[in-house]
Design a protein around this motif. Structure first.
Motif, PDB file in Angstrom:
ATOM      1  N   TRP A  60       0.667  -1.360   0.098  1.00  0.00           N
ATOM      2  CA  TRP A  60      -0.039  -0.183  -0.037  1.00  0.00           C
ATOM      3  C   TRP A  60       0.814   1.363   0.083  1.00  0.00           C
ATOM      4  CZ3 TRP A  60      -1.549  -2.866   4.855  1.00  0.00           C
ATOM      5  CH2 TRP A  60      -0.907  -2.409   5.811  1.00  0.00           C
ATOM      6  N   ASN A  61       2.134   1.006   0.442  1.00  0.00           N
ATOM      7  CA  ASN A  61       3.019   2.338   0.589  1.00  0.00           C
ATOM      8  C   ASN A  61       3.244   2.944  -0.777  1.00  0.00           C
ATOM      9  OD1 ASN A  61       3.857   0.081   2.389  1.00  0.00           O
ATOM     10  ND2 ASN A  61       4.154   2.143   3.464  1.00  0.00           N
ATOM     11  N   SER A  62       3.445   1.942  -1.742  1.00  0.00           N
ATOM     12  CA  SER A  62       3.835   2.639  -3.212  1.00  0.00           C
ATOM     13  C   SER A  62       2.498   2.691  -3.926  1.00  0.00           C
ATOM     14  CB  SER A  62       4.768   1.784  -3.798  1.00  0.00           C
ATOM     15  OG  SER A  62       4.278   0.305  -4.097  1.00  0.00           O
ATOM     16  N   LYS A  63       1.363   2.132  -3.569  1.00  0.00           N
ATOM     17  CA  LYS A  63       0.152   2.077  -4.556  1.00  0.00           C
ATOM     18  C   LYS A  63      -0.814   3.071  -4.097  1.00  0.00           C
ATOM     19  CE  LYS A  63       0.754  -1.213  -7.285  1.00  0.00           C
ATOM     20  NZ  LYS A  63       0.663  -1.054  -8.742  1.00  0.00           N
ATOM     21  N   ASP A  64      -0.680   3.595  -2.975  1.00  0.00           N
ATOM     22  CA  ASP A  64      -1.558   4.734  -2.458  1.00  0.00           C
ATOM     23  C   ASP A  64      -0.840   5.970  -1.858  1.00  0.00           C
ATOM     24  OD1 ASP A  64      -3.332   6.586  -0.942  1.00  0.00           O
ATOM     25  OD2 ASP A  64      -4.836   4.825  -0.402  1.00  0.00           O
ATOM     26  N   GLU A  65      -0.584   6.925  -2.268  1.00  0.00           N
ATOM     27  CA  GLU A  65       0.302   8.004  -2.010  1.00  0.00           C
ATOM     28  C   GLU A  65       0.237   8.360  -0.535  1.00  0.00           C
ATOM     29  OE1 GLU A  65      -1.313  12.111  -4.219  1.00  0.00           O
ATOM     30  OE2 GLU A  65       0.635  11.125  -4.873  1.00  0.00           O
ATOM     31  N   SER A  66      -1.445   8.285  -0.185  1.00  0.00           N
ATOM     32  CA  SER A  66      -1.511   8.862   1.281  1.00  0.00           C
ATOM     33  C   SER A  66      -1.127   7.796   2.262  1.00  0.00           C
ATOM     34  CB  SER A  66      -3.180   9.069   1.184  1.00  0.00           C
ATOM     35  OG  SER A  66      -3.745   7.748   1.264  1.00  0.00           O
ATOM     36  N   LEU A  67      -0.563   6.662   1.589  1.00  0.00           N
ATOM     37  CA  LEU A  67      -0.175   5.775   2.965  1.00  0.00           C
ATOM     38  C   LEU A  67       1.360   5.283   2.684  1.00  0.00           C
ATOM     39  CD1 LEU A  67      -2.962   2.877   2.293  1.00  0.00           C
ATOM     40  CD2 LEU A  67      -2.920   4.711   4.008  1.00  0.00           C
ATOM     41  N   PHE A  68       2.077   6.414   2.241  1.00  0.00           N
ATOM     42  CA  PHE A  68       3.484   6.379   1.949  1.00  0.00           C
ATOM     43  C   PHE A  68       4.142   5.822   3.179  1.00  0.00           C
ATOM     44  CE2 PHE A  68       7.633   8.055   1.232  1.00  0.00           C
ATOM     45  CZ  PHE A  68       8.164   7.389   0.402  1.00  0.00           C
ATOM     46  N   PHE A  69       4.048   6.745   4.198  1.00  0.00           N
ATOM     47  CA  PHE A  69       4.568   6.131   5.615  1.00  0.00           C
ATOM     48  C   PHE A  69       3.672   5.631   6.560  1.00  0.00           C
ATOM     49  CE2 PHE A  69       6.529  10.240   4.424  1.00  0.00           C
ATOM     50  CZ  PHE A  69       8.120   9.924   4.576  1.00  0.00           C
ATOM     51  N   TYR A  70       2.536   4.974   5.996  1.00  0.00           N
ATOM     52  CA  TYR A  70       1.614   4.478   6.941  1.00  0.00           C
ATOM     53  C   TYR A  70       2.126   3.154   7.513  1.00  0.00           C
ATOM     54  CZ  TYR A  70      -2.760   2.268   8.527  1.00  0.00           C
ATOM     55  OH  TYR A  70      -3.846   1.778   9.381  1.00  0.00           O
TER      56      TYR A  70
END
Length: 600
Positions: free
Chosen positions: A93-103
């Protein structure tokens, strides 16, 4: 409302008889299966509202029920998978959803699929890896959970499936924990998600669960091994065949459901120059399982490593499971071909797959390309050495790594740790892992990446109590980057007080691809080039040097690497940029390995 009550009752009843992981299906890609890769709906759940109520007790009506919102119903439902975003699986999800980059936290995934169950067949839901903790539900019922982000697992879901429409929901949680393996401190990206293949395998009610096939260790001219059913039935007939060797044997299981064999044969041995593999066929009743198996020996004597009885120098490079030409976790066969082709082009006959077991495609592609493999578990830096649960976690990951790849002849080294601090508790932890690895598989070499961090009068001495428990002395050193300068290499000497082969498992330094300058200016390709030139001259002076795996093939994401305009959350020690452009240091290693190849 009636449907909701039924779902709630079903979830409650099945929670009382939750399935557990079953032993891993060996050779999953040789089975009959349908792929569940593709678009999965996902819901980000940072407070885990889909699992816990407001009193932090597990819900009976969590997101796993996949309830449907109906305008005519007064039932309060505050989620909807059907209208949620979708994500390609496998991925992170870190690379697929930019809002989850650090999530780091919980994300729920849901996939719909159709199936028609066949009488007398079982259905096994297989995950190549989920990082880090996975809770798996089929049709609203929990089938099990798994901890560990880099090893495969599977569940028998036969009783959970229905004919027609089904859905699977996975709660994925990648939060780091002090007792975890790896622990909270790491130098690579903690990619969250369902990061490898998801498959639904169809197997007979009694099926071939596992097998091992290899050259007999102490019996020249024999192939040995065993085949195991998933049951303890004895006196079952199993047919084993290697057509090209004209081997065909009928085996009988013992009371444990296992059949062993020792067959006389003279197979052509697997080598990097000619990676010969043989078609192998195993039959039980109507089940036919096919694989490709290579045969070789790997041993040490004194300060040398021997492949098939011949001394060999391991011309290697370290690799992270980082996708080429894009950011994110590598998982596909195409990713493996790209990464390993770059290693081959550099002159490698060996790769160190760090710091965790990589996906199965990497191993199988390496085997076909003639690359020997170092495979490692993520016992990394400082973990909780006294914690029994932590040890159990590491032991399980070691087991699963060996279990999956024991038939891959390219794997020559099992590694149990990387850069761990010395101490009594650490020594007990790691020596126990080493002994366990030998119990599982005594046909390969054991190693770990140690450290040499200080020099007295320019003499670097390897001192580590774990030397007694490994076959190869491997260590990481960063002269010219973390200590000393490139010029320091000229005066450095090395003392290895043990009669064992040596691999320098890491060395190198960072460079931003395309940045040039004086060879004394850090972060330039020129500095990295000079570092490699001087380090190679220095390392060649080590008595017993039998291999190298410089750090690292390709730049990779790391939250530790923050320097704006240079690192930007990348570890820049790659010999190749993340976009596939080779740096000047790459060609230093290429020339060095070309010369080494002529000596062996």
């Amino acid at each position: 409302m009636k449907r909701v009550c039924i779902l709630l009752l079903g979830a409650f009843l099945f929670s009382l008889c939750e399935a557990k992981e079953i032993p891993l299906l060996s050779n999953i890609y040789g089975r009959s299966y349908i792929s569940l890769n593709g678009k999965w709906n996902y819901i980000v759940d940072p407070l885990e509202n889909g699992y816990y109520g407001y009193r932090l007790t597990p819900k009976k009506n969590g997101f796993f029920l996949n309830e449907k919102v109906k305008t005519s119903s007064s039932n309060l439902i505050e989620y909807n998978f059907d209208t949620a975003q979708s994500m390609d699986i496998p991925s992170d999800w870190n690379s697929k959803d930019e809002s989850l980059f650090f999530y780091e936290g919980t994300v729920w995934f849901k996939r719909d699929f159709d199936t028609r169950k066949k009488a007398g067949m079982k259905y096994v839901l297989y995950f190549g890896a989920v990082n880090y903790n996975a809770k798996v539900y089929v049709n609203g019922r929990k089938v099990g959970e798994h901890e560990g982000g880099y090893t495969p697992f599977n569940f028998d879901v036969t009783k959970y499936l229905i004919d027609g429409h089904n859905f699977v929901v996975v709660k994925v949680d990648n939060k780091r924990h002090p007792e975890g393996v790896p622990t909270v401190n790491m130098d690579w990206w903690n990619y969250g998600g369902i990061t490898r293949d998801v498959l639904l395998a169809e197997v007979p009610e009694i099926y071939i669960e596992d097998y091992q096939i290899h050259l007999a260790k102490d019996m020249s001219g024999y192939i040995s091994g065993w085949v195991k059913l998933d049951t303890t039935l004895s006196l079952q007939n199993i047919e084993f065949e290697i057509p090209e060797l004209q081997l065909k044997e009928f085996l009988r299981t013992d009371s444990s459901g296992k059949a062993t064999f020792h067959l006389q044969a003279q197979p052509e041995l697997w080598t990097p120059e000619k990676p010969k593999l043989y078609d192998v066929v195993i039959r039980y009743n109507k089940e036919v399982l096919k694989d490709e198996i290579g045969f070789r020996t790997i041993t040490t004597k004194g300060r040398k490593i021997y492949l098939n009885g011949n001394p060999i120098f391991l011309r290697g490079v370290s690799i992270h499971e980082e996708a080429p030409f894009r950011q994110g976790r590598a998982w596909s066969k195409e990713d493996a071909v790209t990464l390993l082709s770059w290693a081959k082009e550099m002159g490698c006959n060996y790769v160190r797959l760090a710091h965790y077991p990589h996906n199965e495609h990497m191993i199988r592609v390496a085997e076909k390309m003639g690359l020997m493999v170092w495979s490692e578990i993520p016992v990394y830096w400082t973990i909780q050495w006294k914690n029994k649960k932590t040890y159990g976690n590491a032991k399980r990951q070691l087991h699963d790594m060996i279990y999956r790849d024991k038939n891959r002849c390219c794997v020559i080294i099992w590694s149990i740790a990387n850069e761990t601090p010395h101490g009594k508790d650490r020594d007990y932890f790691l020596s126990s892992l080493s002994k366990y690895a030998r119990e599982l598989d005594n046909s390969r070499l054991i190693s770990m990446a140690m450290e040499v961090t200080k020099a007295v009068d320019n003499v670097n001495e390897l001192k580590d109590n774990m030397h007694k428990y490994v076959d190869i002395l491997s260590f990481n050193q960063y002269i010219g980057w973390y200590r000393g300068t490139n010029e320091s290499c000229r005066d450095m000497k090395w003392k290895i007080p043990f009669e064992k082969p040596v691999i320098v498992s890491e060395f190198g330094g960072g460079a931003l691809q395309g940045k040039y300058g004086d060879k004394t200016e850090r972060w330039t390709e020129d500095y990295q080039e000079e570092l490699y030139i001087q380090n190679l001259k220095m390392l060649d002076r080590i008595e017993g040097l039998s291999g190298l795996s410089p750090w690292i093939l390709v730049d990779f994401r790391s939250p530790r690497r923050q320097l704006p305009g240079i690192q930007d959350f990348f570890n820049r020690k790659g010999l190749i940029s993340s976009w596939g452009i080779k740096k000047k240091g790459y060609f230093v290693m290429q020339r060095y390995y070309k010369n080494k190849a002529g000596l062996y």
